[in-house]
Design a protein around this motif. Structure first.
Motif, PDB file in Angstrom:
ATOM      1  N   LEU A   3     -71.851 -26.518  50.642  1.00 55.44           N
ATOM      2  CA  LEU A   3     -71.818 -25.523  51.701  1.00 55.44           C
ATOM      3  C   LEU A   3     -70.494 -24.781  51.592  1.00 55.44           C
ATOM      4  O   LEU A   3     -69.428 -25.395  51.705  1.00 55.44           O
ATOM      5  N   ASN A   4     -70.566 -23.490  51.353  1.00 57.36           N
ATOM      6  CA  ASN A   4     -69.352 -22.710  51.150  1.00 57.36           C
ATOM      7  C   ASN A   4     -69.178 -21.720  52.291  1.00 57.36           C
ATOM      8  O   ASN A   4     -69.939 -20.756  52.417  1.00 57.36           O
ATOM      9  N   PHE A   5     -68.179 -21.977  53.133  1.00 64.59           N
ATOM     10  CA  PHE A   5     -67.812 -21.035  54.193  1.00 64.59           C
ATOM     11  C   PHE A   5     -66.839 -20.046  53.563  1.00 64.59           C
ATOM     12  O   PHE A   5     -65.638 -20.313  53.466  1.00 64.59           O
ATOM     13  N   GLY A   6     -67.369 -18.918  53.100  1.00 66.66           N
ATOM     14  CA  GLY A   6     -66.519 -18.078  52.267  1.00 66.66           C
ATOM     15  C   GLY A   6     -66.710 -16.588  52.436  1.00 66.66           C
ATOM     16  O   GLY A   6     -67.676 -16.099  53.018  1.00 66.66           O
ATOM     17  N   SER A   7     -65.772 -15.879  51.859  1.00 68.06           N
ATOM     18  CA  SER A   7     -65.717 -14.426  51.937  1.00 68.06           C
ATOM     19  C   SER A   7     -66.818 -13.761  51.120  1.00 68.06           C
ATOM     20  O   SER A   7     -67.303 -14.305  50.123  1.00 68.06           O
ATOM     21  N   ILE A   8     -67.189 -12.583  51.575  1.00 70.14           N
ATOM     22  CA  ILE A   8     -68.105 -11.699  50.852  1.00 70.14           C
ATOM     23  C   ILE A   8     -67.467 -10.317  50.859  1.00 70.14           C
ATOM     24  O   ILE A   8     -67.198  -9.751  51.925  1.00 70.14           O
ATOM     25  N   ASN A   9     -67.209  -9.780  49.691  1.00 68.12           N
ATOM     26  CA  ASN A   9     -66.564  -8.473  49.581  1.00 68.12           C
ATOM     27  C   ASN A   9     -67.385  -7.509  48.734  1.00 68.12           C
ATOM     28  O   ASN A   9     -68.151  -7.940  47.859  1.00 68.12           O
ATOM     29  N   LEU A  10     -67.172  -6.247  48.989  1.00 68.82           N
ATOM     30  CA  LEU A  10     -67.595  -5.205  48.065  1.00 68.82           C
ATOM     31  C   LEU A  10     -66.400  -4.937  47.162  1.00 68.82           C
ATOM     32  O   LEU A  10     -65.341  -4.521  47.629  1.00 68.82           O
ATOM     33  N   ASP A  11     -66.544  -5.225  45.866  1.00 69.79           N
ATOM     34  CA  ASP A  11     -65.463  -5.007  44.903  1.00 69.79           C
ATOM     35  C   ASP A  11     -65.572  -3.611  44.302  1.00 69.79           C
ATOM     36  O   ASP A  11     -66.601  -3.261  43.715  1.00 69.79           O
ATOM     37  N   LEU A  56     -72.221 -19.610  53.474  1.00 67.93           N
ATOM     38  CA  LEU A  56     -72.085 -19.228  54.882  1.00 67.93           C
ATOM     39  C   LEU A  56     -71.085 -18.088  54.949  1.00 67.93           C
ATOM     40  O   LEU A  56     -69.915 -18.263  54.583  1.00 67.93           O
ATOM     41  N   GLY A  57     -71.538 -16.910  55.361  1.00 69.55           N
ATOM     42  CA  GLY A  57     -70.651 -15.760  55.365  1.00 69.55           C
ATOM     43  C   GLY A  57     -71.071 -14.710  56.367  1.00 69.55           C
ATOM     44  O   GLY A  57     -72.133 -14.802  56.991  1.00 69.55           O
ATOM     45  N   CYS A  58     -70.229 -13.697  56.509  1.00 72.34           N
ATOM     46  CA  CYS A  58     -70.470 -12.598  57.442  1.00 72.34           C
ATOM     47  C   CYS A  58     -70.374 -11.260  56.700  1.00 72.34           C
ATOM     48  O   CYS A  58     -69.465 -11.067  55.889  1.00 72.34           O
ATOM     49  N   VAL A  59     -71.298 -10.366  57.003  1.00 71.24           N
ATOM     50  CA  VAL A  59     -71.235  -8.997  56.497  1.00 71.24           C
ATOM     51  C   VAL A  59     -71.362  -8.043  57.677  1.00 71.24           C
ATOM     52  O   VAL A  59     -71.843  -8.423  58.744  1.00 71.24           O
ATOM     53  N   GLY A  60     -70.934  -6.810  57.464  1.00 73.01           N
ATOM     54  CA  GLY A  60     -71.018  -5.819  58.511  1.00 73.01           C
ATOM     55  C   GLY A  60     -72.356  -5.100  58.507  1.00 73.01           C
ATOM     56  O   GLY A  60     -73.245  -5.398  57.707  1.00 73.01           O
ATOM     57  N   PRO A  61     -72.514  -4.115  59.394  1.00 77.38           N
ATOM     58  CA  PRO A  61     -73.750  -3.331  59.425  1.00 77.38           C
ATOM     59  C   PRO A  61     -74.009  -2.587  58.120  1.00 77.38           C
ATOM     60  O   PRO A  61     -75.135  -2.180  57.841  1.00 77.38           O
ATOM     61  N   ASP A  62     -72.959  -2.430  57.310  1.00 74.79           N
ATOM     62  CA  ASP A  62     -73.047  -1.743  56.019  1.00 74.79           C
ATOM     63  C   ASP A  62     -73.312  -2.716  54.869  1.00 74.79           C
ATOM     64  O   ASP A  62     -73.111  -2.382  53.708  1.00 74.79           O
ATOM     65  N   GLY A  63     -73.789  -3.924  55.178  1.00 74.58           N
ATOM     66  CA  GLY A  63     -73.865  -4.970  54.171  1.00 74.58           C
ATOM     67  C   GLY A  63     -75.197  -5.143  53.471  1.00 74.58           C
ATOM     68  O   GLY A  63     -75.387  -6.145  52.754  1.00 74.58           O
ATOM     69  N   GLY A  88     -66.020  -6.692  54.497  1.00 75.80           N
ATOM     70  CA  GLY A  88     -64.784  -6.814  53.729  1.00 75.80           C
ATOM     71  C   GLY A  88     -64.925  -6.195  52.350  1.00 75.80           C
ATOM     72  O   GLY A  88     -66.017  -6.189  51.771  1.00 75.80           O
ATOM     73  N   HIS A  89     -63.837  -5.668  51.828  1.00 75.12           N
ATOM     74  CA  HIS A  89     -63.902  -5.104  50.483  1.00 75.12           C
ATOM     75  C   HIS A  89     -62.560  -5.243  49.769  1.00 75.12           C
ATOM     76  O   HIS A  89     -61.540  -5.546  50.384  1.00 75.12           O
ATOM     77  N   ALA A  90     -62.615  -5.055  48.464  1.00 71.41           N
ATOM     78  CA  ALA A  90     -61.423  -5.161  47.624  1.00 71.41           C
ATOM     79  C   ALA A  90     -61.349  -3.969  46.692  1.00 71.41           C
ATOM     80  O   ALA A  90     -62.364  -3.568  46.101  1.00 71.41           O
ATOM     81  N   VAL A  91     -60.169  -3.405  46.560  1.00 70.90           N
ATOM     82  CA  VAL A  91     -59.896  -2.355  45.577  1.00 70.90           C
ATOM     83  C   VAL A  91     -59.162  -3.023  44.425  1.00 70.90           C
ATOM     84  O   VAL A  91     -58.093  -3.618  44.611  1.00 70.90           O
ATOM     85  N   GLY A 106     -59.982  -7.470  54.962  1.00 71.48           N
ATOM     86  CA  GLY A 106     -60.732  -8.647  55.409  1.00 71.48           C
ATOM     87  C   GLY A 106     -62.038  -8.323  56.106  1.00 71.48           C
ATOM     88  O   GLY A 106     -63.085  -8.913  55.834  1.00 71.48           O
ATOM     89  N   GLY A 107     -62.011  -7.372  57.045  1.00 67.48           N
ATOM     90  CA  GLY A 107     -63.228  -6.942  57.735  1.00 67.48           C
ATOM     91  C   GLY A 107     -64.065  -8.080  58.280  1.00 67.48           C
ATOM     92  O   GLY A 107     -63.571  -8.962  58.994  1.00 67.48           O
ATOM     93  N   SER A 108     -65.333  -8.094  57.910  1.00 67.01           N
ATOM     94  CA  SER A 108     -66.289  -9.075  58.450  1.00 67.01           C
ATOM     95  C   SER A 108     -65.927 -10.511  58.085  1.00 67.01           C
ATOM     96  O   SER A 108     -66.399 -11.455  58.737  1.00 67.01           O
ATOM     97  N   ASN A 109     -65.101 -10.693  57.064  1.00 66.24           N
ATOM     98  CA  ASN A 109     -64.703 -12.047  56.685  1.00 66.24           C
ATOM     99  C   ASN A 109     -63.819 -12.720  57.737  1.00 66.24           C
ATOM    100  O   ASN A 109     -63.589 -13.928  57.668  1.00 66.24           O
ATOM    101  N   GLN A 110     -63.347 -11.930  58.685  1.00 63.94           N
ATOM    102  CA  GLN A 110     -62.528 -12.481  59.771  1.00 63.94           C
ATOM    103  C   GLN A 110     -63.335 -12.676  61.050  1.00 63.94           C
ATOM    104  O   GLN A 110     -62.766 -12.813  62.137  1.00 63.94           O
ATOM    105  N   ALA A 111     -64.656 -12.730  60.941  1.00 59.47           N
ATOM    106  CA  ALA A 111     -65.521 -12.795  62.136  1.00 59.47           C
ATOM    107  C   ALA A 111     -66.274 -14.117  62.277  1.00 59.47           C
ATOM    108  O   ALA A 111     -67.243 -14.210  63.027  1.00 59.47           O
ATOM    109  N   PHE A 112     -65.845 -15.158  61.558  1.00 59.41           N
ATOM    110  CA  PHE A 112     -66.491 -16.458  61.696  1.00 59.41           C
ATOM    111  C   PHE A 112     -66.252 -17.035  63.097  1.00 59.41           C
ATOM    112  O   PHE A 112     -65.164 -16.880  63.666  1.00 59.41           O
ATOM    113  N   THR A 113     -67.257 -17.725  63.630  1.00 60.53           N
ATOM    114  CA  THR A 113     -67.154 -18.363  64.941  1.00 60.53           C
ATOM    115  C   THR A 113     -67.462 -19.852  64.829  1.00 60.53           C
ATOM    116  O   THR A 113     -68.141 -20.293  63.900  1.00 60.53           O
ATOM    117  N   THR A 114     -66.974 -20.621  65.790  1.00 63.41           N
ATOM    118  CA  THR A 114     -67.149 -22.073  65.757  1.00 63.41           C
ATOM    119  C   THR A 114     -68.614 -22.471  65.759  1.00 63.41           C
ATOM    120  O   THR A 114     -69.016 -23.429  65.083  1.00 63.41           O
TER     121      THR A 114
END
Length: 291
Positions: A3-11, A56-63, A88-91, A106-114
């Motif tokens: 189980l990976n609680f991790g980031s999801i980015n657009l690179d 386990l991750g979070c994306v925005g409405p643009d995901g 979240g995205h990375a340049v 960071g964007g949506s990657n900072q939206a995890f809840t308990t």
């Protein structure tokens, strides 16, 4: 299960003749967009290395594009949550020698809840399952505490490195994964040798010099395989995902270390991060040809 609680980015990846200096404007020779983020890279690496993996991750409405990409890699979307914060995205700049420079949002990657943690961990089996986490998401200490309270094994990639983020996790993890620079920074912040922490697994990656694993009172050293790199983005994530996948399957630290080194070697010969991650068959084929 991993189980990976991790980031999801657009690179967003730009090829440049050299990494830009302060105030310098460069023309890029190419542009590509990829699914990225340390978390999802590690999930793809674990999945492609043969482990049952739930991201386990979070994306925005643009995901939506990212969801399609994740599904295309064969991962379940059951662990994803859509939040109101932009994804979240990375340049990323990659130069002609395959070195890279990365700026993260960071964007949506900072939206995890308990409650997201609790719901996922309720399904986990302490006898067999691992939990992964990194520094690109919020609430990681809380998640690690909940996972350890349930008796799960927790692997923590202390990157991007932040001592204030890393130190509170040390009492709640089983595997600490750092590169040489991160290991030195953590040691400086703690004021003592990180080997003295007594963690079940301490993994230190050294780029082209290989990796060292301290486990069960033993030291395991693994050289890097000699390849011609094309893009080093995501190599560390590939290494860790492959390592945890093989360790959970074989319970053999030396075998897992060698497998991870081979997976990372294949990955750096390809462009991109997630799309470059090899399958288990790719890695085993490479090992057969190079050992």
């Amino acid at each position: 299960m991993i189980l990976n609680f991790g980031s999801i980015n657009l690179d967003l990846v730009y090829r440049v003749p050299h990494l830009p200096a302060a105030g310098e404007t460069l023309a890029s020779s190419s542009f590509e967009k990829y699914l990225g983020g340390k978390g999802i890279n590690q999930s793809i690496a674990a999945h492609r290395s043969g482990a049952q993996t739930l991201h386990l991750g979070c994306v925005g409405p643009d995901g939506d594009w990212l969801r399609e990409q994740i599904a295309g890699f064969g991962l379940s979307l059951d662990g994803l949550r859509t939040v109101t914060t932009p994804t979240g995205h990375a340049v990323i700049f990659v130069d002609d020698s395959a070195e890279n420079q990365i700026v993260l949002f960071g964007g949506s990657n900072q939206a995890f809840t308990t409650d997201q943690f609790e719901a996922a961990l309720a399904q986990a089996d302490p006898a067999t399952d691992w939990v992964l986490c990194q520094n690109e998401t919020n609430n990681v200490p809380k998640m690690a505490q909940l996972a350890k309270a349930k008796g799960l094994r927790v692997a923590y990639s202390a990157a991007p490195f932040d001592a204030d983020h890393a130190i509170p996790l040390l009492d709640h993890i089983d595997l600490l994964a750092v590169n040489e620079g991160e290991a030195a920074a953590l040691q400086s912040a703690l004021g003592k040798d990180i080997q003295s922490l007594g963690l079940p697994y301490l993994l230190i990656t050294k780029g082209s010099k290989g990796a060292t694993l301290y486990a069960g009172g033993q030291q395991f050293d693994q050289d890097s395989f000699t390849v011609t790199p094309k893009d080093t983005t995501g190599a560390g994530d590939t290494f860790l995902g492959a390592f945890v996948a093989e360790l959970s399957a074989s319970d053999d630290p030396a075998k897992a270390l060698q497998f991870a080194a081979a997976a990372a070697a294949v990955q750096v010969t390809r462009a991109g991060a997630a799309p470059a991650i090899p399958t288990r068959e790719d890695t085993l084929s490479f090992l057969k040809a190079n050992t």
